[in-house]
Design a protein around this motif. Structure first.
Motif, PDB file in Angstrom:
ATOM      1  N   GLU A  31      -1.429  -6.867  -0.061  1.00  0.00           N
ATOM      2  CA  GLU A  31      -1.332  -6.338  -1.421  1.00  0.00           C
ATOM      3  C   GLU A  31      -0.976  -7.464  -2.377  1.00  0.00           C
ATOM      4  O   GLU A  31      -0.205  -8.356  -2.034  1.00  0.00           O
ATOM      5  N   THR A  32      -1.529  -7.396  -3.589  1.00  0.00           N
ATOM      6  CA  THR A  32      -1.218  -8.393  -4.614  1.00  0.00           C
ATOM      7  C   THR A  32      -0.590  -7.704  -5.812  1.00  0.00           C
ATOM      8  O   THR A  32      -0.901  -6.555  -6.114  1.00  0.00           O
ATOM      9  N   ALA A  33       0.299  -8.430  -6.485  1.00  0.00           N
ATOM     10  CA  ALA A  33       0.948  -7.916  -7.692  1.00  0.00           C
ATOM     11  C   ALA A  33       1.273  -9.093  -8.610  1.00  0.00           C
ATOM     12  O   ALA A  33       1.568 -10.193  -8.141  1.00  0.00           O
ATOM     13  N   VAL A  34       1.181  -8.843  -9.915  1.00  0.00           N
ATOM     14  CA  VAL A  34       1.567  -9.849 -10.904  1.00  0.00           C
ATOM     15  C   VAL A  34       2.704  -9.251 -11.713  1.00  0.00           C
ATOM     16  O   VAL A  34       2.526  -8.247 -12.389  1.00  0.00           O
ATOM     17  N   GLY A  37       5.278 -13.047 -14.742  1.00  0.00           N
ATOM     18  CA  GLY A  37       4.796 -14.413 -14.618  1.00  0.00           C
ATOM     19  C   GLY A  37       4.728 -14.947 -13.205  1.00  0.00           C
ATOM     20  O   GLY A  37       4.578 -16.146 -13.002  1.00  0.00           O
ATOM     21  N   VAL A  38       4.837 -14.064 -12.222  1.00  0.00           N
ATOM     22  CA  VAL A  38       4.774 -14.478 -10.819  1.00  0.00           C
ATOM     23  C   VAL A  38       3.701 -13.662 -10.107  1.00  0.00           C
ATOM     24  O   VAL A  38       3.661 -12.434 -10.216  1.00  0.00           O
ATOM     25  N   VAL A  39       2.827 -14.343  -9.374  1.00  0.00           N
ATOM     26  CA  VAL A  39       1.833 -13.671  -8.542  1.00  0.00           C
ATOM     27  C   VAL A  39       2.439 -13.533  -7.152  1.00  0.00           C
ATOM     28  O   VAL A  39       2.880 -14.515  -6.558  1.00  0.00           O
ATOM     29  N   GLU A  40       2.466 -12.307  -6.647  1.00  0.00           N
ATOM     30  CA  GLU A  40       3.081 -12.026  -5.359  1.00  0.00           C
ATOM     31  C   GLU A  40       2.022 -11.445  -4.427  1.00  0.00           C
ATOM     32  O   GLU A  40       1.376 -10.453  -4.759  1.00  0.00           O
ATOM     33  N   VAL A  41       1.839 -12.059  -3.267  1.00  0.00           N
ATOM     34  CA  VAL A  41       0.877 -11.592  -2.272  1.00  0.00           C
ATOM     35  C   VAL A  41       1.674 -11.265  -1.015  1.00  0.00           C
ATOM     36  O   VAL A  41       2.349 -12.127  -0.458  1.00  0.00           O
ATOM     37  N   SER A  42       1.590  -9.996  -0.574  1.00  0.00           N
ATOM     38  CA  SER A  42       2.412  -9.537   0.545  1.00  0.00           C
ATOM     39  C   SER A  42       1.573  -8.924   1.650  1.00  0.00           C
ATOM     40  O   SER A  42       0.613  -8.209   1.384  1.00  0.00           O
ATOM     41  N   GLU A  43       1.963  -9.202   2.889  1.00  0.00           N
ATOM     42  CA  GLU A  43       1.375  -8.519   4.047  1.00  0.00           C
ATOM     43  C   GLU A  43       2.261  -7.311   4.330  1.00  0.00           C
ATOM     44  O   GLU A  43       3.481  -7.437   4.460  1.00  0.00           O
ATOM     45  N   VAL A  44       1.639  -6.133   4.404  1.00  0.00           N
ATOM     46  CA  VAL A  44       2.381  -4.873   4.495  1.00  0.00           C
ATOM     47  C   VAL A  44       1.913  -4.090   5.714  1.00  0.00           C
ATOM     48  O   VAL A  44       0.717  -4.047   6.022  1.00  0.00           O
ATOM     49  N   GLY A  48       4.572   0.677   5.087  1.00  0.00           N
ATOM     50  CA  GLY A  48       4.936   0.127   3.787  1.00  0.00           C
ATOM     51  C   GLY A  48       5.971  -0.980   3.827  1.00  0.00           C
ATOM     52  O   GLY A  48       6.381  -1.486   2.789  1.00  0.00           O
ATOM     53  N   SER A  49       6.407  -1.371   5.016  1.00  0.00           N
ATOM     54  CA  SER A  49       7.374  -2.462   5.143  1.00  0.00           C
ATOM     55  C   SER A  49       6.675  -3.801   4.921  1.00  0.00           C
ATOM     56  O   SER A  49       5.614  -4.066   5.478  1.00  0.00           O
ATOM     57  N   VAL A  50       7.308  -4.648   4.124  1.00  0.00           N
ATOM     58  CA  VAL A  50       6.744  -5.969   3.847  1.00  0.00           C
ATOM     59  C   VAL A  50       7.082  -6.909   4.996  1.00  0.00           C
ATOM     60  O   VAL A  50       8.244  -7.056   5.366  1.00  0.00           O
ATOM     61  N   VAL A  51       6.049  -7.540   5.558  1.00  0.00           N
ATOM     62  CA  VAL A  51       6.235  -8.472   6.676  1.00  0.00           C
ATOM     63  C   VAL A  51       6.527  -9.870   6.144  1.00  0.00           C
ATOM     64  O   VAL A  51       7.450 -10.530   6.597  1.00  0.00           O
ATOM     65  N   ARG A  52       5.694 -10.316   5.192  1.00  0.00           N
ATOM     66  CA  ARG A  52       5.909 -11.628   4.573  1.00  0.00           C
ATOM     67  C   ARG A  52       5.309 -11.623   3.180  1.00  0.00           C
ATOM     68  O   ARG A  52       4.415 -10.849   2.875  1.00  0.00           O
ATOM     69  N   THR A  53       5.833 -12.504   2.346  1.00  0.00           N
ATOM     70  CA  THR A  53       5.414 -12.562   0.946  1.00  0.00           C
ATOM     71  C   THR A  53       5.226 -14.012   0.527  1.00  0.00           C
ATOM     72  O   THR A  53       6.018 -14.876   0.893  1.00  0.00           O
ATOM     73  N   ALA A  54       4.161 -14.241  -0.244  1.00  0.00           N
ATOM     74  CA  ALA A  54       3.936 -15.559  -0.849  1.00  0.00           C
ATOM     75  C   ALA A  54       4.010 -15.369  -2.358  1.00  0.00           C
ATOM     76  O   ALA A  54       3.423 -14.434  -2.897  1.00  0.00           O
ATOM     77  N   ARG A  55       4.778 -16.233  -3.055  1.00  0.00           N
ATOM     78  CA  ARG A  55       4.941 -16.130  -4.508  1.00  0.00           C
ATOM     79  C   ARG A  55       4.486 -17.420  -5.169  1.00  0.00           C
ATOM     80  O   ARG A  55       4.789 -18.514  -4.697  1.00  0.00           O
TER      81      ARG A  55
END
Length: 89
Positions: A31-34, A37-44, A48-55
């Motif tokens: 999933e991606t979210a902005v 001012g930060v772009v967040e890409v998360s593996e879910v 619905g639990s977030v495994v890892r996130t890249a910002r």
């Protein structure tokens, strides 16, 4: 079935860097979210639990390429299956 993949191209000053976030296990999605001012890409996971996130700073992101795996409606899959064939589990 393994899933989604997102490529992020970021301006790193004198060059660009490419990052990849992949849903590595069956049932996971990316999933991606902005936000602010930060772009967040998360593996879910499915639950619905977030495994890892890249910002990444949004003003540094040059490209965000989402490559989702095609989702299929179970009813359509059943309609295309020949009569008498058992679905794989």
């Amino acid at each position: 079935m393994k899933g989604d993949r997102v490529e992020i191209v970021v301006d790193a000053g004198d060059t660009t860097r490419t990052y990849e976030v992949v849903a590595g296990r069956a049932g996971r999605r990316v999933e991606t979210a902005v936000r602010r001012g930060v772009v967040e890409v998360s593996e879910v996971t499915r639950s619905g639990s977030v495994v890892r996130t890249a910002r990444f700073m949004a003003n540094r992101v040059l490209a965000l390429v989402e490559q989702p795996i095609p989702r299929e409606d179970p009813a359509e899959a059943a309609a295309r299956r020949p009569l008498g064939e058992v679905p794989e589990s």
